[in-house]
Design a protein around this motif. Structure first.
Motif, PDB file in Angstrom:
ATOM      1  N   ASN A 111       0.876  -1.169   0.000  1.00 30.69           N
ATOM      2  CA  ASN A 111       0.000   0.000   0.000  1.00 30.69           C
ATOM      3  C   ASN A 111       0.912   1.216   0.000  1.00 30.69           C
ATOM      4  O   ASN A 111       1.648   1.455   0.960  1.00 30.69           O
ATOM      5  CB  ASN A 111      -0.904  -0.001   1.232  1.00 30.69           C
TER       6      ASN A 111
ATOM      7  N   PHE B 161       2.005   5.434  -1.052  1.00 31.81           N
ATOM      8  CA  PHE B 161       1.649   6.820  -1.344  1.00 31.81           C
ATOM      9  C   PHE B 161       2.772   7.439  -2.164  1.00 31.81           C
ATOM     10  O   PHE B 161       3.953   7.299  -1.838  1.00 31.81           O
ATOM     11  CB  PHE B 161       1.466   7.616  -0.052  1.00 31.81           C
TER      12      PHE B 161
ATOM     13  N   TYR C  12      -2.615   7.343  -4.053  1.00 34.11           N
ATOM     14  CA  TYR C  12      -2.515   6.156  -3.216  1.00 34.11           C
ATOM     15  C   TYR C  12      -2.687   4.937  -4.106  1.00 34.11           C
ATOM     16  O   TYR C  12      -3.655   4.848  -4.871  1.00 34.11           O
ATOM     17  CB  TYR C  12      -3.564   6.174  -2.111  1.00 34.11           C
TER      18      TYR C  12
END
Length: 712
Positions: free
Chosen positions: A412, A414, A423
């Motif tokens: 995950n 950014f 994101y």
């Protein structure tokens, strides 16, 4: 009280050695068993090893002591004692040794003085008018107190690494405590050069086991900052070393910080450092060409921490924190030499589970900041939290020469693009096979196959939705040793991918890579060539396939000739077939001689940056010469033949001064902003040989010879 004495007549030393030694041993064994100099089987006994030249022996006098005069040497376990007079007290089991020179030594220490009161059982005692040497320091004091077998303290003394009777430098202190092979701690320390005091330190710490971490004192001067002083005081807290930093610049002000290191153990280790300075701006007057102190103040700082701990035999945790105010603070304040500009900083936490024979599993949280020139600060560009990575080791497929591996990555993430932030949740996996087949004793075939897949889902201001990518990569390598001095490596790679960059678009891409390497060895010469080619076959949905030649990489070649250990010649070149242009040609020669002792390095370079640029032709040279054992000369030159000018010249004279190393340096280079004028920089540096971190430096810089001479 019964006393026994032996009065020696003028006889030969050989007679004394035999008679005195034998009588002394026999009588002590009979009358004083509690303090006997016993047989070799008794490891707790005190042995009389030598008594040559003894003049008088007295046993159990009025005070109940045993006394021996002469050249006496005793041994207790691994401890040796030499003195002119020795008194043994059977009740207290202590020894009093006196004489012109009393010496106590073992494998780790040697303490010398005029009087010693010593308890051999506890290894405690006091030596008067004492000196001691433990590498690399020589200690002198009114007295030395032995605390235990590993520690002793010097009262009212000094220490130095200079071995002369009148040392070139020393540090005096009210109290010095030494833990052998561990550390030195001193209070109220003054630094003397000759008999002149220079600096005072209320507290001094030095590691005797970690030579990389030493207390230091450096001072100097340069044109930009003026006079400056940099100090580092080392300390130890619960066996964990650290340093206190205190710095001062004439035009910038005060700065300081601290470092600490956790006591290293097998299962954990860590360190922490902090530096902070309210830096005053340094301005420049173009008319007077002088720097002066400005009014603006900027706070600059650096914080760094690292930690590692083994939680179990297969699980390890690691963490790192790094934050700083700007990209240059490490170079300006935390490094003694040139330090690269730090464009990005990162912090992370990882938890790793490993089976060395099968796999590795990582759980990661990571953040990366990049320097933004417009904002003038570090900005978060990417972060992963969490990131889960798994990969196997290279596992053998049965008993065949084939190995396989597999892995995946779930993240995950950014990412900041400009002022926007996206994101992304992505998952990729890969698995592969590889092998090695020996076709002949001189020919080896290495095939491999790798399957890969990738899925991404991006949300944010520049989101592209769901992206897919799948494909495979195959590689075939052939290594051939044609003869004993000729080798050839040929590698072919095939990559085929299917990519879905948008909702309604697909791409099929095929890449062909062909790489060849030829290695030729003849005697001590070596020629190496590298050829790289790449072809790209691309297909887009709804369109016909098109063939495109993407790149033909340059051909590079090296030639190394080293007929003997004192001569070496290297030639390098590269040729770009796409532009039919020779990019770089360089010739380097290294020469040295032992009688007289000198060395030299000469380089000629031809550099062609592109078809629209003129070539750069550069000549550089370095010569080092030692005319006499303690004086070394160095000279460096750089000449730009394409511009017809001397770019740089540097001269260095080094002098060995027994305890110090002195260096005088003169460097000149043209100041292109001032036309024909040259910048002349002169510096002088004095280093302590035993502790190179103790340094005094002075440097100045002027434009042109005349102004430099006027200043001096």
């Amino acid at each position: 009280m019964i006393s026994y004495s032996f009065l020696a007549q003028p006889v030969s030393p050989t007679f004394l050695k035999k008679k005195v030694g034998v009588c002394f041993l026999k009588i002590l064994l009979l009358f004083i068993p509690s303090f006997a100099l016993a047989a070799e089987a008794d490891t707790e006994a005190i042995y009389l090893e030598h008594a040559q030249g003894a003049e008088y022996l007295k046993f159990k006098d009025e005070a109940g002591k045993i006394t021996v005069w002469g050249e006496v040497r005793l041994r207790y376990k691994q401890i040796h004692l030499e003195a002119d007079k020795v008194e043994l007290d059977p009740e207290t089991e202590k020894i009093l040794a006196t004489g012109k020179k009393v010496v106590l030594w073992d494998e780790d220490r040697k303490i010398t003085g005029t009087s010693l009161l010593y308890d051999p059982k506890t290894d405690q005692g006091t030596m008067l008018n004492a000196s001691s040497y433990t590498e690399p320091n020589l200690y002198r004091g009114d007295k030395i107190e032995m605390i235990d077998r590993r520690r002793f303290a010097v009262k009212g003394g000094e220490f130095t690494t200079c071995s002369l009777d009148y040392p070139h430098y020393h540090l005096s202190a009210s109290a010095i405590t030494i833990r052998l092979k561990d550390r030195l701690v001193a209070k109220n320390v003054s630094l003397y050069v000759g008999s002149t005091p220079l600096f005072y330190f209320p507290f001094y710490y030095k590691s005797l086991k970690d030579k990389r971490s030493q207390s230091s004192f450096r001072t100097g001067h340069d044109k930009h900052d003026g006079w400056w002083v940099k100090t580092k005081y080392n300390y130890s807290l619960y066996n964990s070393p650290g340093s206190l930093l205190l710095d001062w610049w004439e035009r910038k002000g005060w700065g300081g910080g601290l470092t600490c290191q956790m006591e290293s153990r097998q299962d954990r280790e860590g360190d922490f450092s902090l530096y902070l300075i309210d830096e005053r701006e340094v301005q420049y007057d173009s008319e007077t060409r002088e720097y002066f102190k400005g009014d603006e103040i900027t706070r600059r700082w650096n914080v760094k921490a690292n930690y590692r701990q083994i939680l179990s035999p297969t699980i390890t945790a690691r963490a790192r924190i790094l934050f700083q105010s700007d990209e240059l603070i490490e170079r300006d304040y935390l490094s003694t030499g040139s330090f690269p500009r730090r464009q990005e900083i990162d912090s992370y936490f990882t938890l790793t589970k490993t089976d060395p024979d099968y796999y590795t599993l990582n759980l990661v949280a990571k953040r990366k900041d990049e320097w933004d020139e417009d904002e003038g600060k570090f900005i978060a560009r990417s972060a992963q939290a969490p990131q889960l990575k798994f990969s196997t080791t290279s596992l053998q497929l049965g008993k065949s020469p084939v190995y396989y591996s597999a892995g995946f990555n779930l993240t995950n993430q950014f990412n900041r693009i400009g002022d926007e932030g996206n994101y992304t949740l992505f998952f990729d996996t890969s698995s592969g096979l590889r092998g090695s087949i020996k076709l002949t004793p001189r020919m080896t075939l290495s095939p491999s196959l790798n399957l890969k897949g990738n899925w991404e889902n991006t949300t944010g201001q520049s989101s592209k939705g769901v992206l897919l990518n799948a494909g495979y990569a195959g590689q075939l390598g052939l290594r051939t040793r044609i003869t004993g001095f000729l080798e050839n490596d040929l590698t072919y790679c095939l990559n085929q991918d299917i990519i879905k960059p948008t909702e309604d678009e697909y791409h099929g891409i095929t890449l062909h890579d062909l790489k060849a390497r030829l290695s030729l060895r003849f005697l001590k010469s070596k020629v190496t060539s590298n050829i790289n080619t790449r072809y790209n076959l691309r297909a887009t949905k709804g369109e016909s396939l098109s063939f495109k030649k993407e790149r033909f990489d340059p051909v590079t070649a090296d030639l190394n000739i080293k007929p003997n250990k004192n001569i070496g010649v290297t030639a390098r070149t590269n040729y770009n077939p796409a532009t039919s242009m020779m990019g770089t040609i360089s010739l380097n020669a290294n020469l040295k001689s032992n009688r007289p002792q000198w060395d030299g390095n000469f380089t000629a370079s031809y550099i062609k940056s592109g078809s629209g640029y003129d070539p750069d032709i550069l000549f550089t040279s370095h010569v080092g010469l030692r005319l006499i054992p303690k004086v070394a000369l160095e000279a460096d030159f750089r000449y730009d033949a394409s511009e017809g000018r001397l770019d740089r010249q540097e001269y260095i004279i080094g002098r060995d001064l027994h305890c110090f190393q002195a260096q005088f340096r003169l460097m000149r280079q043209p100041n292109l902003s001032l036309g024909e004028e040259w910048d002349t920089q002169v510096s002088f540096r004095l280093k302590l040989k035993a502790s190179p971190e103790a340094e005094i430096e002075y440097s100045t810089e002027e434009s042109g010879w005349e102004k430099w001479m006027d200043k001096w």
